[in-house]
Design a protein around this motif. Structure first.
Motif, PDB file in Angstrom:
ATOM      1  N   PHE A 115      -3.574  -8.209   2.081  1.00 37.39           N
ATOM      2  CA  PHE A 115      -2.184  -7.801   1.898  1.00 37.39           C
ATOM      3  C   PHE A 115      -1.537  -8.543   0.730  1.00 37.39           C
ATOM      4  CE2 PHE A 115      -2.483  -5.601   5.856  1.00 37.39           C
ATOM      5  CZ  PHE A 115      -1.419  -4.707   5.894  1.00 37.39           C
ATOM      6  N   ALA A 116      -1.954  -9.768   0.499  1.00 33.37           N
ATOM      7  CA  ALA A 116      -1.386 -10.556  -0.596  1.00 33.37           C
ATOM      8  C   ALA A 116      -1.713  -9.956  -1.957  1.00 33.37           C
ATOM      9  CB  ALA A 116      -1.888 -11.993  -0.518  1.00 33.37           C
ATOM     10  N   LEU A 117      -2.731  -9.114  -2.025  1.00 34.20           N
ATOM     11  CA  LEU A 117      -3.126  -8.492  -3.283  1.00 34.20           C
ATOM     12  C   LEU A 117      -2.241  -7.299  -3.650  1.00 34.20           C
ATOM     13  CD1 LEU A 117      -7.006  -8.458  -2.756  1.00 34.20           C
ATOM     14  CD2 LEU A 117      -5.717  -9.994  -4.253  1.00 34.20           C
ATOM     15  N   ILE A 118      -1.518  -6.765  -2.668  1.00 36.74           N
ATOM     16  CA  ILE A 118      -0.726  -5.555  -2.896  1.00 36.74           C
ATOM     17  C   ILE A 118       0.495  -5.879  -3.750  1.00 36.74           C
ATOM     18  CG2 ILE A 118       0.569  -3.693  -1.785  1.00 36.74           C
ATOM     19  CD1 ILE A 118      -1.182  -4.146   0.698  1.00 36.74           C
ATOM     20  N   ARG A 119       0.724  -5.100  -4.788  1.00 30.19           N
ATOM     21  CA  ARG A 119       1.850  -5.328  -5.690  1.00 30.19           C
ATOM     22  C   ARG A 119       3.182  -5.102  -4.976  1.00 30.19           C
ATOM     23  NH1 ARG A 119       0.945  -1.304 -10.460  1.00 30.19           N
ATOM     24  NH2 ARG A 119       0.463   0.040  -8.691  1.00 30.19           N
ATOM     25  N   PRO A 120       4.216  -5.872  -5.323  1.00 29.35           N
ATOM     26  CA  PRO A 120       5.535  -5.675  -4.713  1.00 29.35           C
ATOM     27  C   PRO A 120       6.084  -4.260  -4.910  1.00 29.35           C
ATOM     28  CG  PRO A 120       5.465  -7.758  -5.894  1.00 29.35           C
ATOM     29  CD  PRO A 120       4.201  -7.023  -6.250  1.00 29.35           C
ATOM     30  N   SER A 121       5.657  -3.588  -5.977  1.00 31.25           N
ATOM     31  CA  SER A 121       6.156  -2.241  -6.249  1.00 31.25           C
ATOM     32  C   SER A 121       5.370  -1.152  -5.530  1.00 31.25           C
ATOM     33  CB  SER A 121       6.106  -1.971  -7.757  1.00 31.25           C
ATOM     34  OG  SER A 121       4.762  -2.064  -8.231  1.00 31.25           O
ATOM     35  N   ALA A 122       4.264  -1.515  -4.899  1.00 27.73           N
ATOM     36  CA  ALA A 122       3.417  -0.512  -4.252  1.00 27.73           C
ATOM     37  C   ALA A 122       4.043  -0.052  -2.938  1.00 27.73           C
ATOM     38  CB  ALA A 122       2.024  -1.071  -3.996  1.00 27.73           C
ATOM     39  N   ARG A 123       3.787   1.201  -2.606  1.00 25.93           N
ATOM     40  CA  ARG A 123       4.247   1.772  -1.341  1.00 25.93           C
ATOM     41  C   ARG A 123       3.180   1.504  -0.278  1.00 25.93           C
ATOM     42  NH1 ARG A 123       5.594   7.907  -2.267  1.00 25.93           N
ATOM     43  NH2 ARG A 123       3.354   7.953  -2.572  1.00 25.93           N
ATOM     44  N   ILE A 124       3.611   1.162   0.936  1.00 27.87           N
ATOM     45  CA  ILE A 124       2.671   0.838   2.011  1.00 27.87           C
ATOM     46  C   ILE A 124       3.010   1.693   3.221  1.00 27.87           C
ATOM     47  CG2 ILE A 124       1.672  -1.001   3.423  1.00 27.87           C
ATOM     48  CD1 ILE A 124       2.826  -3.008   1.442  1.00 27.87           C
ATOM     49  N   ALA A 125       1.997   2.328   3.806  1.00 26.55           N
ATOM     50  CA  ALA A 125       2.228   3.196   4.959  1.00 26.55           C
ATOM     51  C   ALA A 125       1.131   2.996   5.989  1.00 26.55           C
ATOM     52  CB  ALA A 125       2.275   4.664   4.514  1.00 26.55           C
ATOM     53  N   SER A 126       1.484   3.192   7.243  1.00 30.93           N
ATOM     54  CA  SER A 126       0.505   3.054   8.328  1.00 30.93           C
ATOM     55  C   SER A 126       0.373   4.356   9.085  1.00 30.93           C
ATOM     56  CB  SER A 126       0.926   1.940   9.290  1.00 30.93           C
ATOM     57  OG  SER A 126       2.155   2.266   9.935  1.00 30.93           O
ATOM     58  N   ILE A 127      -0.788   4.547   9.686  1.00 28.25           N
ATOM     59  CA  ILE A 127      -1.036   5.673  10.567  1.00 28.25           C
ATOM     60  C   ILE A 127      -1.323   5.115  11.951  1.00 28.25           C
ATOM     61  CG2 ILE A 127      -2.495   7.674  11.056  1.00 28.25           C
ATOM     62  CD1 ILE A 127      -3.072   7.890   8.082  1.00 28.25           C
ATOM     63  N   CYS A 128      -0.637   5.642  12.959  1.00 27.24           N
ATOM     64  CA  CYS A 128      -0.856   5.259  14.350  1.00 27.24           C
ATOM     65  C   CYS A 128      -0.613   3.751  14.530  1.00 27.24           C
ATOM     66  CB  CYS A 128      -2.261   5.679  14.761  1.00 27.24           C
ATOM     67  SG  CYS A 128      -2.555   5.696  16.550  1.00 27.24           S
ATOM     68  N   THR A 129      -1.551   3.041  15.159  1.00 29.10           N
ATOM     69  CA  THR A 129      -1.350   1.611  15.421  1.00 29.10           C
ATOM     70  C   THR A 129      -1.637   0.744  14.202  1.00 29.10           C
ATOM     71  OG1 THR A 129      -3.582   1.466  16.334  1.00 29.10           O
ATOM     72  CG2 THR A 129      -1.769   1.802  17.901  1.00 29.10           C
ATOM     73  N   GLY A 130      -1.847   1.347  13.054  1.00 33.49           N
ATOM     74  CA  GLY A 130      -1.872   0.572  11.817  1.00 33.49           C
ATOM     75  C   GLY A 130      -0.544  -0.132  11.594  1.00 33.49           C
ATOM     76  N   ALA A 131       0.510   0.338  12.287  1.00 35.40           N
ATOM     77  CA  ALA A 131       1.824  -0.298  12.184  1.00 35.40           C
ATOM     78  C   ALA A 131       1.792  -1.745  12.662  1.00 35.40           C
ATOM     79  CB  ALA A 131       2.861   0.494  12.996  1.00 35.40           C
ATOM     80  N   PHE A 132       0.868  -2.085  13.553  1.00 37.57           N
ATOM     81  CA  PHE A 132       0.756  -3.470  14.012  1.00 37.57           C
ATOM     82  C   PHE A 132       0.449  -4.400  12.833  1.00 37.57           C
ATOM     83  CE2 PHE A 132       0.578  -1.416  18.049  1.00 37.57           C
ATOM     84  CZ  PHE A 132       0.888  -2.362  19.018  1.00 37.57           C
ATOM     85  N   ALA A 133      -0.410  -3.957  11.937  1.00 37.82           N
ATOM     86  CA  ALA A 133      -0.767  -4.785  10.785  1.00 37.82           C
ATOM     87  C   ALA A 133       0.436  -4.963   9.861  1.00 37.82           C
ATOM     88  CB  ALA A 133      -1.934  -4.166  10.025  1.00 37.82           C
ATOM     89  N   LEU A 134       1.187  -3.893   9.634  1.00 39.97           N
ATOM     90  CA  LEU A 134       2.372  -3.997   8.779  1.00 39.97           C
ATOM     91  C   LEU A 134       3.414  -4.921   9.404  1.00 39.97           C
ATOM     92  CD1 LEU A 134       0.938  -1.591   7.443  1.00 39.97           C
ATOM     93  CD2 LEU A 134       3.157  -0.474   7.213  1.00 39.97           C
ATOM     94  N   ALA A 135       3.566  -4.820  10.731  1.00 42.87           N
ATOM     95  CA  ALA A 135       4.529  -5.683  11.409  1.00 42.87           C
ATOM     96  C   ALA A 135       4.077  -7.137  11.365  1.00 42.87           C
ATOM     97  CB  ALA A 135       4.711  -5.229  12.857  1.00 42.87           C
TER      98      ALA A 135
END
Length: 319
Positions: A96-116
């Motif tokens: 996650f630290a590699l993702i650029r601040p300008s990039a859009r991030i989306a989750s599918i289903c329980t992938g939301a746990f990782a974003l949270a």
């Protein structure tokens, strides 16, 4: 070309991975060029377990995330610290630290746990599969969970409910990037409904693609042919041979919102289509969509997507 990186982990569902590739790779410009480059990556290249009886081979590591414009995080059916302790495992945190601040991030289903767990949803509205809602609330009390919707959009960070809601989320992203015409074309190519609003309920008794089999489906189909004129709740209920009270209740059960809000959404979607695909002026679009006046159209379009009709047309006309 817009790069979409799909970050998969052990326990991924092949359907969720396939959704992203199928939809984004079908998106093409009017000139026939592909609009997205989709690449699958994982924390450690090699075989990745799925929830089926076969693995998938992923040859790309997390380094691709550094150049991604959009990052999709599908669910995993193998619980990790995001679902048991509310924190990111070290390898996932490094990715996650590699993702650029300008990039859009989306989750599918329980992938939301990782974003949270990454702190990306603190104070934001999010959703996940309804079966995991209670666990999510316990682990992430700072997230405003809405388990009854198909997807949420906070601008940079988006979430979706179960697997099929991932289709709605991907089409929403394509629509935001390239307009309704491209998104509708992708939907036609993959034979799925072109648009289900994010606020629609997760629990849909019958397929949205076949509205006439639902109790209020015939009334909705009738209304869609008459969006240019005022429509009353009594008229809609009459098309379903119901009382207004019964129709309103059944409509909310089947669609997840009130008839008036549904009508407004349909009119906004028709307006977007006309602004993109015709030369009608704003007054004519307002009349065709039942808003009556240019001022009313501007107010509703701005409330729905945050732009004026003129700005919307300038952004998407001809794409």
């Amino acid at each position: 070309m817009h790069r979409v990186a799909v970050l998969v982990r052990h326990g991924v569902m092949p359907l969720e991975l396939g959704i992203v590739h199928q939809l984004f790779r079908q998106a093409i410009s009017p000139e026939g060029t592909r609009l997205y480059d989709v690449v699958t990556c994982t924390l450690e290249p090699g075989p990745v377990r799925t929830d089926a009886d076969f693995p998938i081979e992923v040859t790309v590591g997390p380094e691709v995330l550094a150049g991604a414009d959009t990052v999709l995080v599908p669910a995993t059916h193998e619980p990790d610290e995001t679902e048991t302790e509310g924190r990111l495992p070290a390898p996932l945190a490094a990715a996650f630290a590699l993702i650029r601040p300008s990039a859009r991030i989306a989750s599918i289903c329980t992938g939301a746990f990782a974003l949270a767990a990454a702190g990306l949803l603190d104070g934001a509205v999010a959703t996940t599969h309804w079966l995991s809602a209670e666990k999510f609330r316990l682990l992430y009390p700072r997230v405003r969970l809405e388990p009854g919707v198909l997807y949420t959009d906070n601008g940079r960070v988006l979430t979706s409910a179960g697997e099929a809601a991932g289709i709605d989320l991907c089409l929403h992203l394509i629509r935001c990037d390239h307009g309704a015409a491209v998104a509708n074309d992708v939907a036609r190519r993959t034979v799925v409904p072109p648009h289900r609003d994010g606020g629609q309920a997760q629990f849909i008794p019958r397929p949205v693609a076949e509205p006439r089999v639902a109790a209020t489906g015939a009334a909705r189909a009738w209304a869609l042919d008459r969006l240019d004129r005022p429509l009353t709740l009594r008229e809609l209920a009459g098309q379903a041979s119901m009382s207004v009270r019964t129709f309103t209740r059944r409509f909310r059960e089947e669609v997840g919102t009130s008839p008036s809000r549904w009508l407004t959404r349909q009119r906004v979607e028709l307006a977007r289509q006309l602004l993109e695909e015709t030369d009608l002026d704003v007054d004519q679009v307002a009349r065709r969509t039942g808003f009556g006046s240019a001022g009313s159209l501007r107010a509703h379009l701005h409330a729905a997507i945050g732009v004026t009709p003129t700005a919307y047309r300038a952004t998407f006309r001809g794409r």
